[in-house]
Design a protein around this motif. Structure first.
Motif, PDB file in Angstrom:
ATOM      1  N   UNK A 192      -4.045 -85.783  11.071  1.00  9.07           N
ATOM      2  CA  UNK A 192      -3.964 -87.247  11.207  1.00  9.07           C
ATOM      3  C   UNK A 192      -2.762 -87.864  11.839  1.00  9.07           C
ATOM      4  N   UNK A 193      -1.797 -87.230  11.328  1.00 13.07           N
ATOM      5  CA  UNK A 193      -0.385 -87.614  11.584  1.00 13.07           C
ATOM      6  C   UNK A 193       0.172 -86.939  12.949  1.00 13.07           C
ATOM      7  N   UNK A 194      -0.625 -85.805  13.572  1.00 15.39           N
ATOM      8  CA  UNK A 194      -0.264 -85.520  14.814  1.00 15.39           C
ATOM      9  C   UNK A 194      -0.076 -83.869  14.798  1.00 15.39           C
ATOM     10  N   UNK A 195      -0.704 -83.046  13.755  1.00 17.30           N
ATOM     11  CA  UNK A 195      -0.660 -81.721  13.867  1.00 17.30           C
ATOM     12  C   UNK A 195       0.725 -81.103  13.572  1.00 17.30           C
ATOM     13  N   UNK A 196       1.421 -81.715  12.463  1.00 21.07           N
ATOM     14  CA  UNK A 196       2.644 -81.115  11.973  1.00 21.07           C
ATOM     15  C   UNK A 196       2.179 -80.006  11.078  1.00 21.07           C
ATOM     16  N   UNK A 197       3.290 -79.242  10.780  1.00 19.12           N
ATOM     17  CA  UNK A 197       3.031 -77.969   9.953  1.00 19.12           C
ATOM     18  C   UNK A 197       2.724 -78.532   8.416  1.00 19.12           C
ATOM     19  N   UNK A 198       1.628 -77.703   7.944  1.00 14.54           N
ATOM     20  CA  UNK A 198       1.060 -78.218   6.596  1.00 14.54           C
ATOM     21  C   UNK A 198       1.656 -76.950   5.734  1.00 14.54           C
ATOM     22  N   UNK A 199       1.330 -77.174   4.234  1.00 15.89           N
ATOM     23  CA  UNK A 199       1.807 -76.053   3.393  1.00 15.89           C
ATOM     24  C   UNK A 199       0.928 -74.744   3.462  1.00 15.89           C
ATOM     25  N   UNK A 200      -0.388 -74.967   4.292  1.00 15.62           N
ATOM     26  CA  UNK A 200      -1.313 -73.824   4.706  1.00 15.62           C
ATOM     27  C   UNK A 200      -1.187 -73.474   5.908  1.00 15.62           C
ATOM     28  N   UNK A 201      -0.387 -74.010   6.716  1.00 18.49           N
ATOM     29  CA  UNK A 201      -0.039 -73.238   7.873  1.00 18.49           C
ATOM     30  C   UNK A 201       0.372 -71.753   7.976  1.00 18.49           C
ATOM     31  N   UNK A 202      -0.398 -71.079   8.669  1.00 17.34           N
ATOM     32  CA  UNK A 202      -0.185 -69.558   8.455  1.00 17.34           C
ATOM     33  C   UNK A 202       1.172 -69.178   9.255  1.00 17.34           C
ATOM     34  N   UNK A 203       1.504 -67.929   8.927  1.00 17.86           N
ATOM     35  CA  UNK A 203       2.773 -67.324   9.515  1.00 17.86           C
ATOM     36  C   UNK A 203       2.635 -67.271  10.992  1.00 17.86           C
ATOM     37  N   UNK A 204       3.409 -67.539  12.027  1.00 19.93           N
ATOM     38  CA  UNK A 204       3.180 -67.560  13.290  1.00 19.93           C
ATOM     39  C   UNK A 204       2.365 -68.548  13.950  1.00 19.93           C
ATOM     40  N   UNK A 205       1.657 -69.488  12.981  1.00 23.24           N
ATOM     41  CA  UNK A 205       1.103 -70.540  13.679  1.00 23.24           C
ATOM     42  C   UNK A 205       1.942 -71.459  14.400  1.00 23.24           C
ATOM     43  N   UNK A 206       1.495 -71.747  15.645  1.00 24.86           N
ATOM     44  CA  UNK A 206       2.116 -73.047  16.060  1.00 24.86           C
ATOM     45  C   UNK A 206       1.703 -74.346  15.560  1.00 24.86           C
ATOM     46  N   UNK A 207       2.725 -75.357  15.489  1.00 24.19           N
ATOM     47  CA  UNK A 207       2.316 -76.630  15.223  1.00 24.19           C
ATOM     48  C   UNK A 207       3.342 -77.418  15.921  1.00 24.19           C
ATOM     49  N   UNK A 208       3.189 -78.909  15.928  1.00 31.46           N
ATOM     50  CA  UNK A 208       4.034 -79.778  16.577  1.00 31.46           C
ATOM     51  C   UNK A 208       5.460 -79.660  16.114  1.00 31.46           C
ATOM     52  N   UNK A 209       5.499 -79.388  14.648  1.00 25.93           N
ATOM     53  CA  UNK A 209       7.056 -79.464  14.187  1.00 25.93           C
ATOM     54  C   UNK A 209       7.593 -78.056  14.193  1.00 25.93           C
ATOM     55  N   UNK A 210       6.841 -76.878  14.390  1.00 18.51           N
ATOM     56  CA  UNK A 210       7.413 -75.815  14.568  1.00 18.51           C
ATOM     57  C   UNK A 210       6.789 -75.049  15.937  1.00 18.51           C
ATOM     58  N   UNK A 211       7.166 -75.636  17.145  1.00 19.61           N
ATOM     59  CA  UNK A 211       6.391 -75.124  18.399  1.00 19.61           C
ATOM     60  C   UNK A 211       6.474 -73.709  18.562  1.00 19.61           C
ATOM     61  N   UNK A 212       7.451 -72.599  17.732  1.00 22.28           N
ATOM     62  CA  UNK A 212       7.594 -71.396  18.168  1.00 22.28           C
ATOM     63  C   UNK A 212       6.856 -70.624  16.830  1.00 22.28           C
TER      64      UNK A 212
END
Ligand SMILES: Cc1ncc(C[n+]2csc(CCOP(=O)(O)OP(=O)(O)O)c2C)c(N)n1
Ligand code: SF4
Lengths: 76, 248
Positions: free
Chosen positions: B127-147
């Motif tokens: 909802x807030x725009x695709x930021x990293x969550x505690x469940x974001x997987x290693x290497x997965x790109x999100x708006x707060x960690x584009x790399x």
């Protein structure tokens, strides 16, 4: 826009106004009788449509994957 | 006369406002179908979270309440203890359950509170725009960690089912997905079993649902479903993590 067609094994109805064109049903259909329409609905999505309703076997796999519950299937 | 597949009775006529291809709405439908099949609509109370599914209370046609971010399990505990005759379920996203609500969830689980949690894991804050969550997987790109998530900096994801299965409290923990027909059908069976355990008064149940979020992941719906198969269910293996129904 609602479309109801009655034929042998099953009746499928796609509520085009609810469809958001994700295409899940098109991949799920074992008879490959669903496709994306060339026109768009009032929300700007290309809705799914049934091109051969008479071939529908009523398995309702399209219903199972439709996020919008835009497909109703009745097995006759 | 055969079966008719259409919107379950436990859902309102309101059209759902999720992105095209979102797994939330499939999960909603499965819960409503289970409520219909178990004939518990009159005593079911659902808890809507904060997140994309904040309007769950509009979509479900049973008693619903919307609670602050992360507080689903705390609110469910209160409701179930005051009215044990009700069938209580808490619906929560991963940002909700595994970040701000981690403490509530773990303690409700270890107390084996008799309610059901439906946990939507889309590996992102939708909802807030695709930021990293505690469940974001290693290497997965999100708006707060584009790399991509880097474990040295951001740490490892939380695997909720694995973590809770280490506790003695939970009765039933299963991870399912809603990215294709077989998985949707399995997800429904899991939800039904969890509700049945609550009806039998056994204790805490949680069903984790791997759910496609095409918008947050920046892919088309079809690719999002493939991503669940190819990446997510490799990192978060599907299956039953705990089932104490046979022993009790
Ligand atoms: C107490 C509080 N903190 C933060 C927020 C901001 N917020 C709204 S939605 C959200 C994330 C929800 O993500 P998730 O639970 O993963 O659900 P999704 O949107 O992915 O379905 C956050 C942090 C809030 N509404 N309330
Ligand atoms: S952002 Fe993701 S979780 Fe939220 S409605 Fe869109 S697809 Fe669903």
């Amino acid at each position: 826009m609602e479309e109801t067609i009655t034929k042998l094994k099953a009746k499928i109805k796609i509520i085009e106004t609810l469809c958001k064109g994700c295409g899940y049903c098109i991949d799920a259909c074992p008879k490959k009788i669903l496709e994306m329409a060339s026109y768009s609905n009032q929300s700007g999505y290309h809705p799914a449509r049934c091109i051969k309703p008479e071939d529908c076997i009523g398995c309702a796999l399209c219903y199972q994957v439709c996020p919008e519950i835009a497909i109703e299937v009745e097995k006759l | 006369m055969g079966r008719i597949y259409k919107k379950p009775v436990s859902m309102t006529k309101i059209a759902m406002r999720y992105c095209p291809g979102c797994g939330h709405s499939i999960a909603h439908r499965l819960i409503a179908e289970v409520i219909d099949e178990l004939d518990i609509r009159e005593r079911a109370v659902g808890i809507a979270p904060v997140g994309c599914s904040v309007f769950l209370d509009e979509y479900m046609d049973c008693d619903m309440i919307q609670v602050p971010h992360g507080r689903g399990c705390a609110s469910a505990t209160g409701m179930k203890r005051v009215r044990p005759d009700l069938i209580v379920f808490s619906y929560q996203g991963d940002g909700d359950l595994a970040a701000i609500g981690t403490a509530e969830t773990i303690h409700a689980a270890t107390r084996s509170e008799n309610f059901t949690v439906i946990f939507i894991n889309n590996a992102i804050y939708g909802m807030t725009g695709g930021q990293q969550a505690p469940t974001t997987m290693p290497g997965q790109k999100t708006t707060t960690n584009p790399y991509g998530r880097e474990v040295k900096v951001h740490g490892y994801p939380i695997k909720v089912c694995e973590m809770l299965s280490a506790l003695d409290g939970p009765i039933y923990l299963e991870r399912v997905a809603v990215n294709n027909v077989p998985n949707v059908l399995k997800a429904k069976r899991a939800i039904k079993k969890a509700f049945q355990i609550q009806l039998d008064g056994l204790g805490f149940t949680l069903v984790e649902i791997l759910s496609p979020c095409p918008t947050g992941w920046g892919v088309i719906p079809k690719k999002a479903c493939e991503y669940v198969d190819e990446k997510m269910s490799k990192y978060y293996p599907l299956g039953v993590y705990k089932d104490l129904t046979k022993k009790k």
